[in-house]
Design a protein around this motif. Sequence first.
Motif, PDB file in Angstrom:
ATOM      1  N   HIS A 154     -29.282  -1.173  -8.953  1.00 35.26           N
ATOM      2  CA  HIS A 154     -28.509  -2.018  -9.859  1.00 35.26           C
ATOM      3  C   HIS A 154     -28.741  -3.495  -9.530  1.00 35.26           C
ATOM      4  O   HIS A 154     -28.747  -3.876  -8.350  1.00 35.26           O
ATOM      5  CB  HIS A 154     -27.007  -1.717  -9.736  1.00 35.26           C
ATOM      6  N   LEU A 174     -27.635  -7.109  -8.883  1.00 37.96           N
ATOM      7  CA  LEU A 174     -26.375  -7.570  -8.323  1.00 37.96           C
ATOM      8  C   LEU A 174     -25.895  -8.897  -8.906  1.00 37.96           C
ATOM      9  O   LEU A 174     -24.688  -9.116  -9.040  1.00 37.96           O
ATOM     10  CB  LEU A 174     -26.498  -7.694  -6.799  1.00 37.96           C
ATOM     11  N   LEU A 222     -23.362  -8.937 -11.704  1.00 39.12           N
ATOM     12  CA  LEU A 222     -22.085  -8.320 -11.367  1.00 39.12           C
ATOM     13  C   LEU A 222     -21.148  -9.266 -10.632  1.00 39.12           C
ATOM     14  O   LEU A 222     -19.971  -8.945 -10.467  1.00 39.12           O
ATOM     15  CB  LEU A 222     -22.322  -7.060 -10.519  1.00 39.12           C
ATOM     16  N   THR A 233     -20.642 -10.091  -7.426  1.00 39.25           N
ATOM     17  CA  THR A 233     -19.946  -9.282  -6.425  1.00 39.25           C
ATOM     18  C   THR A 233     -19.033 -10.097  -5.501  1.00 39.25           C
ATOM     19  O   THR A 233     -18.198  -9.511  -4.814  1.00 39.25           O
ATOM     20  CB  THR A 233     -20.968  -8.519  -5.565  1.00 39.25           C
ATOM     21  N   LEU A 251     -13.135  -8.977 -10.517  1.00 35.28           N
ATOM     22  CA  LEU A 251     -14.500  -8.537 -10.789  1.00 35.28           C
ATOM     23  C   LEU A 251     -14.576  -7.863 -12.160  1.00 35.28           C
ATOM     24  O   LEU A 251     -13.588  -7.294 -12.639  1.00 35.28           O
ATOM     25  CB  LEU A 251     -14.971  -7.587  -9.691  1.00 35.28           C
ATOM     26  N   ASN A 307     -16.027  -5.140 -13.557  1.00 33.19           N
ATOM     27  CA  ASN A 307     -15.954  -3.710 -13.845  1.00 33.19           C
ATOM     28  C   ASN A 307     -15.960  -2.913 -12.541  1.00 33.19           C
ATOM     29  O   ASN A 307     -16.061  -3.471 -11.441  1.00 33.19           O
ATOM     30  CB  ASN A 307     -17.125  -3.278 -14.746  1.00 33.19           C
ATOM     31  N   LEU A 360     -18.254  -0.859 -11.409  1.00 38.17           N
ATOM     32  CA  LEU A 360     -19.536  -0.925 -10.706  1.00 38.17           C
ATOM     33  C   LEU A 360     -19.581  -2.153  -9.804  1.00 38.17           C
ATOM     34  O   LEU A 360     -20.022  -2.070  -8.649  1.00 38.17           O
ATOM     35  CB  LEU A 360     -20.690  -0.970 -11.707  1.00 38.17           C
ATOM     36  N   ALA A 361     -19.112  -3.289 -10.306  1.00 44.36           N
ATOM     37  CA  ALA A 361     -19.074  -4.510  -9.495  1.00 44.36           C
ATOM     38  C   ALA A 361     -18.166  -4.334  -8.290  1.00 44.36           C
ATOM     39  O   ALA A 361     -18.490  -4.779  -7.179  1.00 44.36           O
ATOM     40  CB  ALA A 361     -18.608  -5.682 -10.348  1.00 44.36           C
ATOM     41  N   SER A 419     -19.425  -4.532  -4.480  1.00 36.32           N
ATOM     42  CA  SER A 419     -18.883  -5.666  -3.727  1.00 36.32           C
ATOM     43  C   SER A 419     -18.378  -5.213  -2.361  1.00 36.32           C
ATOM     44  O   SER A 419     -18.645  -5.852  -1.341  1.00 36.32           O
ATOM     45  CB  SER A 419     -17.747  -6.321  -4.517  1.00 36.32           C
TER      46      SER A 419
END
Length: 280
Positions: A155, A157, A160, A162, A217, A219, A221-222, A226
Amino acid sequence: MMKNKALLLAMLITTAMQVCAQRKSSFGNRYVNPFGVLSFTGGVGVAYYTGDLKDGVNMKHLGLGPSISIGALYRLSEHVSARGELRFYQVSGDQKYARNFQNNLSFRTFNPDINLGIQADLFAYNRQARVNPYLMAGAGFTLLNPKAKLDGKWHKLAPLTTEGVKYNRLPLVFTAGIGTSFKTSERLSLGVELCNNFVNSDYLDDASTVYPNPDQLPNDLARRLSDRSAEIGQEPRQPGWNRGSAKSKDSYLFLQMRATYLIGSRMQAQERKKTRCPKF
């Protein structure tokens, strides 16, 4: 009569070849204005990362990746050339091999960069030294593209955020290094070069400051990428705890085998035409 003509023709050919050889030798020893002499360069080797996800040299887990470069040298004086390169490199880091293993962060990145600078040779161009050490320095930009693997998938980063911040993905890079070239023929030189590249950013590895508030953050996934401590049975990191250290920025080092091919200048091309031997 035929024998005399053949003998005369042989003498003329021999004389022409001797004159041609003398002119070539004279040209080879003549001073050549170095300004404007162009060479193409290429390199291949390894890249090594230093940053927040690494706290020393671990010989078993160096995280080495490939590095490739293509570019050119434009001669400015007997000792100095301008140089420009397009380079590609891959580096990685994993905290499972570091003191902060409990954070469990990792990354891999494959980035391009462009670099412009100067190269200062120890020996003058007209000396035609077989071995010529040099220093080099430059500046440029690199595109940051850190990724992390989660559930078998890589993914990106940076999108996102993080750490809850949107960082510059095209930072300045300052380069300094040393090298040595070995002249193998009239036009080709081979060599080795070691250079360090200092990034004006601490986000080459996507880790720099502190853990953010998870609610900030974008979502799930983030949030998972993180704080990855739960994956190894650790307690979740609290907002404000150190995720990295912004005191020192990241860098990447190249060790490359290099080739330089001399193209020359327009003046040299004209001189070579004057010294061509006739074809018999």
